[in-house]
Enzyme design. Structure first.
Site, PDB file in Angstrom:
ATOM      1  N   SER A 441       8.674  -6.572  -3.651  1.00  0.00           N
ATOM      2  CA  SER A 441       7.250  -6.388  -3.957  1.00  0.00           C
ATOM      3  C   SER A 441       6.587  -7.671  -4.427  1.00  0.00           C
ATOM      4  O   SER A 441       5.353  -7.743  -4.488  1.00  0.00           O
ATOM      5  CB  SER A 441       7.091  -5.312  -5.032  1.00  0.00           C
ATOM      6  OG  SER A 441       7.806  -5.667  -6.205  1.00  0.00           O
ATOM      7  N   HIS A 462       7.901  -4.062   2.368  1.00  0.00           N
ATOM      8  CA  HIS A 462       7.640  -3.591   1.006  1.00  0.00           C
ATOM      9  C   HIS A 462       7.338  -2.095   1.032  1.00  0.00           C
ATOM     10  O   HIS A 462       6.259  -1.675   1.433  1.00  0.00           O
ATOM     11  CB  HIS A 462       6.459  -4.381   0.411  1.00  0.00           C
ATOM     12  CG  HIS A 462       6.008  -3.894  -0.930  1.00  0.00           C
ATOM     13  ND1 HIS A 462       4.723  -4.102  -1.396  1.00  0.00           N
ATOM     14  CD2 HIS A 462       6.657  -3.210  -1.910  1.00  0.00           C
ATOM     15  CE1 HIS A 462       4.607  -3.558  -2.596  1.00  0.00           C
ATOM     16  NE2 HIS A 462       5.767  -3.020  -2.925  1.00  0.00           N
ATOM     17  N   GLU A 474       4.224  -2.124   3.593  1.00  0.00           N
ATOM     18  CA  GLU A 474       3.647  -3.454   3.754  1.00  0.00           C
ATOM     19  C   GLU A 474       4.691  -4.365   4.400  1.00  0.00           C
ATOM     20  O   GLU A 474       5.758  -4.593   3.830  1.00  0.00           O
ATOM     21  CB  GLU A 474       3.221  -3.982   2.383  1.00  0.00           C
ATOM     22  CG  GLU A 474       2.400  -5.252   2.409  1.00  0.00           C
ATOM     23  CD  GLU A 474       1.913  -5.633   1.015  1.00  0.00           C
ATOM     24  OE1 GLU A 474       0.910  -6.343   0.916  1.00  0.00           O
ATOM     25  OE2 GLU A 474       2.551  -5.226   0.023  1.00  0.00           O
ATOM     26  N   ASN A 512      -0.007  -5.896  -4.218  1.00  0.00           N
ATOM     27  CA  ASN A 512       0.169  -6.235  -5.631  1.00  0.00           C
ATOM     28  C   ASN A 512      -0.840  -7.278  -6.120  1.00  0.00           C
ATOM     29  O   ASN A 512      -1.188  -7.282  -7.298  1.00  0.00           O
ATOM     30  CB  ASN A 512       1.596  -6.718  -5.887  1.00  0.00           C
ATOM     31  CG  ASN A 512       2.571  -5.561  -6.012  1.00  0.00           C
ATOM     32  OD1 ASN A 512       2.191  -4.470  -6.394  1.00  0.00           O
ATOM     33  ND2 ASN A 512       3.825  -5.790  -5.668  1.00  0.00           N
TER      34      ASN A 512
END
Length: 732
Positions: A441, A462, A474, A512
Site C-alpha cells: 500500500s 494493492h 490498485e 493512499n
C-alpha cells in the site's frame, strides 16, 4: 436488426422477443421503446391474437435502460433539456400503461388481451418495470438470476413506473428495501416477496398457457379496480401516516440529505399515493426528471455505472494476448494473503498458498473455510461449493510448490528487505514467463523491483482490506513494468470480479495519497481545538462513509504513526504534517491504537462496540470557544482529497480521470453522491474551486494551494471531464 421481434403463433399467442444485437444483456433505448409500442398496437388490433407473451432471446431478460437514451432525451429538447427528459419518460409510461390496460374497455374493464412476461433470467431496472406492467410474471428458477430495481445505487430511482407500481402492489413499507436500498433477489425470493408471480422451468410455455386461459378479471390491476386501497395504508391512513413519517426520518438519517434520488423517490411515493394512478405516474416522471437534471445523479451514473463498467471490461488494458490466470501463488497466509486466496479460489483459480510453516498456511486456508461456512449459514453457499473452493487451495511451506504458477502475488510484511528476499527465492523456481506482483500500500514499486531479475515482469497490486469485501484493486506500474505484466494483473482482477485502476509509481500511489490527507486534516483540526463531534458529523453530512477520526481508529493509529515516521524520514525538511504527528504519537504513547485495542479517538466497550468519542481527547486538546462553520470544515475535508487527485493527474500518476473517480469511491468512499473528487470539482466549477483554494491557503496553509492544472481550467472555464473525459462518459 431490431431489438424486438414478434411471432404470432398459430395458437393465438403473439410472442414478442427482446434481443439487442451485439449486447450481452438487453437494454432499452428510446427507439426500441417506440418499436415495442408498435408491436403491442399490432397485436392488440389483430383479432387472431388472444394474448401476448413478452420474453427475451438471451439467457437474461434485461439489464435496464440504455443510459445514452438519457442524453438523447436531453438533446432532443434543445434549450429545454428538462422538458425533453419529461416527455421521454412520459412516452415510456404511455407504452407501459398501454401494456397494462391491454385494450380493455375503460368503463367495463372488459375485452382486454392478457399480457404476460416470461423472464429467462436476470431482470433489472426497466427489465423489471416492464414486467410489472404486464398482468403476470413468470421467471426461470435459475438461482444466479437477479430480480430487482437497483437504480438508487447509481444515483437515480426507478422512473419507468416501477416506483409507483411496486408501492401500490406491495405497500410502501414492503417496497422500501427494493426501492430505497436497491435490494436484488433470486427468483424464489422474488416470488416470496411478491415481485414476480410464478417460478417455472419453462416460463414461456407457462406464460402462453396462462394467457390462453386468463379471464377479464385476471388482467385488471388492483389499482385500476374500484375501492382500491394501498397495502399498509396511504399517507392519510393512521397506519400509512406512521410509515411515511418513519420513512422520511430513515431516508434522511441514511443519506444525510446529500443523495437527491432517495428524497425524490420518497416524494414521488408520498405525493403519488394521494392521487389516482395515472396522475401518480406523472408525478413520478416529474421527480425522475428532477433527479436526472441534478448534477449529482449524472456524476454518479457516469462514475458508478458507465466508467466502472468500462474499467472492468478493460478500457485501459494493453493490446496484448490473453493473460488469464490459471495457477496463482500467494506468498504469505496472513489476513491479506488469506483473503486473496479466497477470492481467487472462488473464481475457480488454482491457488498455492505459501507461508513459513505449513501450519500457518493451513490457517490461511481455514479463513476460506470459515468464510464459506458463514455463506452456508446464510444460504448463499452450499457444502459442495465449499469443498470445490477449498480443493483449489494448496497450503505449503515449500517454495518449489510454486512451480507452474503463471502469477505470483506476494503479500508478506511491509518490509523492503523481506519482500526482496521473497522475490529472489521465488523467481529462482518459477517459470520465465510468470508475472510477479507485490501487494503493498505504500512501498515504491520501482524500488522493490530492483530485487527482481525480470523487472519488466514485476508489478504492484494493492488490495484493500478485507479483500473479499472491497471492490477496488490498485495496479501500480514501476518504471520498468512491461505491458504484459499490466495485462496479467488486469485479467486477474477481472477474473476475481473486482474493479481495477492502473496508476504509475509514486509515494502512496493514488488511493493512499488522497486518503491520508483526509485523516490528517481531521487530526489537525483536533489539535486546533475544533470540536471532534463537528469534524465527524461534517464528514458524514457531506457524504463520507466514516469521519476521519473513526477511519484512523479502524485502520489503527500505530499504523498511522508508522507511516508518519517513514514519510518524515523520506521527505526530510519538506515534511508537512508535524502538527498531525504530535497528536498521533501522543495517542500511540497512551496505548490508544484504535479499534483493535478497544481504545482510540473513540471509546469502546469490552466487546469492541464504539461508544462515542473519547472524553480524554478534550483534556489534552481543549475545544475552542469559537468554532468554524460547517461548510468550512467540510471544504477542508473534501479539498485536501480532491487536490491530491488533481496533483496525481498532473504528475501522471493517475492515467485516466475515470480511474481517479471510480477509485476514490470504491477505494475509500469519497462522497459517492459527487461521482468522485474530479467530478465534484466539475460540479462546483473550476473557477469557484480555485477561489476556495486561495481562501483556504490563506487561512490554513500551503496544502490547499491551487494546482496549476486546476488554475488553468478555472481561467479557461473548463471542466475535467470536458477536457480529459471520454466522449461517451461526458455525454452521460
Amino acid at each position: 436488426m431490431t431489438d424486438f421481434t414478434m411471432d404470432k403463433g398459430a395458437e393465438g399467442v403473439a410472442v414478442i422477443t427482446w434481443d439487442c444485437a451485439g449486447k450481452s444483456m438487453n437494454v432499452l433505448s428510446m427507439e426500441a421503446g417506440e418499436h415495442l409500442e408498435g408491436l403491442i398496437d399490432d397485436a392488440l388490433a389483430d383479432e387472431a391474437v388472444k394474448g401476448i407473451v413478452i420474453t427475451s432471446g438471451k439467457d437474461s431478460f434485461a439489464a435496464g435502460m440504455d443510459l445514452n437514451a438519457i442524453a438523447a432525451m436531453k438533446d432532443a429538447a434543445g434549450e429545454n433539456p428538462a422538458q425533453g427528459l419529461f416527455d421521454g419518460v412520459m412516452g415510456l409510461h404511455r407504452v407501459l400503461r398501454k401494456i397494462e390496460l391491454a385494450g380493455m374497455d375503460p368503463k367495463t374493464q372488459k375485452g382486454g388481451k392478457p399480457i404476460a412476461a416470461a423472464l429467462p433470467g436476470t431482470a433489472l431496472g426497466i427489465g423489471l418495470e416492464l414486467p410489472l406492467a404486464c398482468h403476470r410474471i413468470f421467471v426461470t428458477p435459475d438461482p444466479k438470476a437477479k430480480i430487482g430495481l437497483p437504480e438508487i445505487m447509481v444515483g437515480i430511482f426507478p422512473g419507468g413506473g416501477g416506483t409507483t407500481r411496486l408501492v401500490r402492489k406491495m405497500g410502501a413499507m414492503a417496497a422500501s428495501p427494493f426501492l430505497l436500498e436497491g435490494k436484488l433477489s433470486d427468483p424464489i425470493k422474488a416470488q416470496k416477496a411478491g415481485l414476480v408471480d410464478e417460478v417455472v422451468a419453462d416460463p414461456v410455455a407457462a406464460a402462453k398457457e396462462w394467457v390462453l386461459n386468463a379471464k377479464d378479471a385476471d388482467i385488471v390491476k388492483p389499482w385500476d379496480q374500484k375501492g382500491y386501497k394501498m397495502p399498509g395504508g396511504a399517507p392519510y391512513h393512521p397506519a400509512g401516516f406512521m410509515t411515511f413519517v418513519g420513512a422520511s426520518a430513515m431516508v434522511h438519517g441514511k443519506t444525510q440529505g446529500v443523495y437527491p434520488a432517495a428524497k425524490a423517490l420518497l416524494s414521488a411515493v408520498y405525493e403519488g399515493a394521494l392521487v389516482p394512478f395515472d396522475i401518480a405516474l406523472k408525478i413520478e416522471a416529474r421527480w425522475f426528471t428532477n433527479v436526472l437534471m441534478n448534477p449529482s445523479s449524472g456524476a454518479m451514473i457516469r462514475s458508478l455505472f458507465i466508467n466502472k463498467g468500462a474499467l472492468e471490461k478493460g478500457a485501459n488494458r494493453p493490446d496484448v494476448a490473453d493473460e488469464t490466470v490459471r495457477r496463482v501463488g500467494v506468498l504469505g497466509a496472513g489476513m491479506m494473503g488469506a483473503g486473496i486466496s479466497l477470492v481467487a479460489a472462488q473464481a475457480g483459480i488454482e491457488v498455492v498458498l505459501l507461508d513459513q510453516s505449513v501450519e500457518n498456511a493451513e490457517k490461511g486456508k481455514a479463513y476460506t473455510a470459515s468464510y464459506m461456512d458463514k455463506g452456508i449459514q446464510k444460504k448463499k453457499a452450499t457444502e459442495e461449493k465449499k469443498e470445490r473452493v477449498l480443493s483449489l487451495i494448496t497450503p505449503t511451506a515449500d517454495v518449489d510448490d510454486l512451480k507452474g504458477c503463471d502469477l505470483i502475488v506476494e503479500a508478506v510484511f511491509e518490509d523492503p528487505k523481506v519482500k526482496a528476499e521473497m522475490t529472489q527465492k521465488v523467481e529462482a523456481v518459477i517459470g520465465e514467463e510468470a508475472i510477479f506482483a507485490t501487494n503493498t500500500s505504500t512501498l515504491p514499486i520501482t524500488d522493490l523491483a530492483k530485487a527482481s531479475k525480470r523487472p519488466e515482469q514485476f508489478i504492484g497490486i494493492h488490495f484493500f482490506s478485507p479483500v473479499e469485501k472491497m471492490n477496488l484493486v490498485e495496479i501500480i506500474k514501476g518504471k520498468e513494468t512491461g505491458e504484459r505484466a499490466v495485462a496479467k494483473a488486469l485479467d486477474f482482477v477481472r477474473q476475481i470480479r473486482k474493479t481495477p485502476i492502473v496508476v504509475n509509481d509514486a509515494r502512496f500511489f493514488y488511493a493512499n495519497r488522497c486518503i491520508i490527507p483526509y485523516i490528517n486534516e481531521g487530526i489537525r483540526m483536533v489539535a486546533e481545538g475544533v470540536n471532534p463531534v463537528l469534524i465527524e458529523n461534517a464528514a458524514k453530512q457531506v457524504g463520507m462513509p466514516l469521519g476521519p477520526l473513526q477511519l484512523v481508529d479502524e485502520t489503527s493509529i500505530d499504523l498511522g504513526a508508522k507511516i508518519a515516521r517513514a514519510t518524515r524520514a523520506a521527505m526530510g525538511d519538506a515534511y508537512p504534517d508535524s502538527a498531525v504527528d504530535e497528536v498521533i504519537f501522543w495517542m500511540e504513547d497512551e496505548g490508544r491504537l484504535g479499534r483493535k485495542s478497544n481504545a482510540g479517538f473513540y471509546a469502546y466497550d469490552e466487546k469492541g462496540k464504539r461508544q462515542g468519542l473519547w472524553e480524554g481527547l478534550s483534556a489534552k486538546y481543549p475545544v475552542a470557544d469559537e468554532q468554524p462553520d460547517l461548510i468550512e470544515v467540510q471544504h477542508r475535508l473534501l479539498f485536501v482529497q480532491a487536490l491530491e487527485a488533481v496533483r496525481a493527474l498532473e504528475e501522471n500518476v493517475l492515467l485516466d480521470i475515470r480511474e481517479g473517480d471510480v477509485g476514490a469511491i470504491l477505494g475509500w468512499g469519497f462522497a459517492p453522491w459527487s461521482g468522485g473528487p474530479l467530478s465534484w470539482l466539475d460540479i462546483i466549477g473550476a473557477p469557484y474551486a480555485a477561489e476556495r483554494c486561495d481562501a483556504l491557503t490563506d487561512k490554513h496553509g500551503a496544502r490547499f494551494t491551487c494546482p496549476d492544472l486546476l488554475r488553468e481550467l478555472a481561467e479557461k472555464n473548463q471542466s475535467f471531464y470536458g477536457r480529459f473525459g471520454p466522449a461517451e462518459a461526458d455525454a452521460a
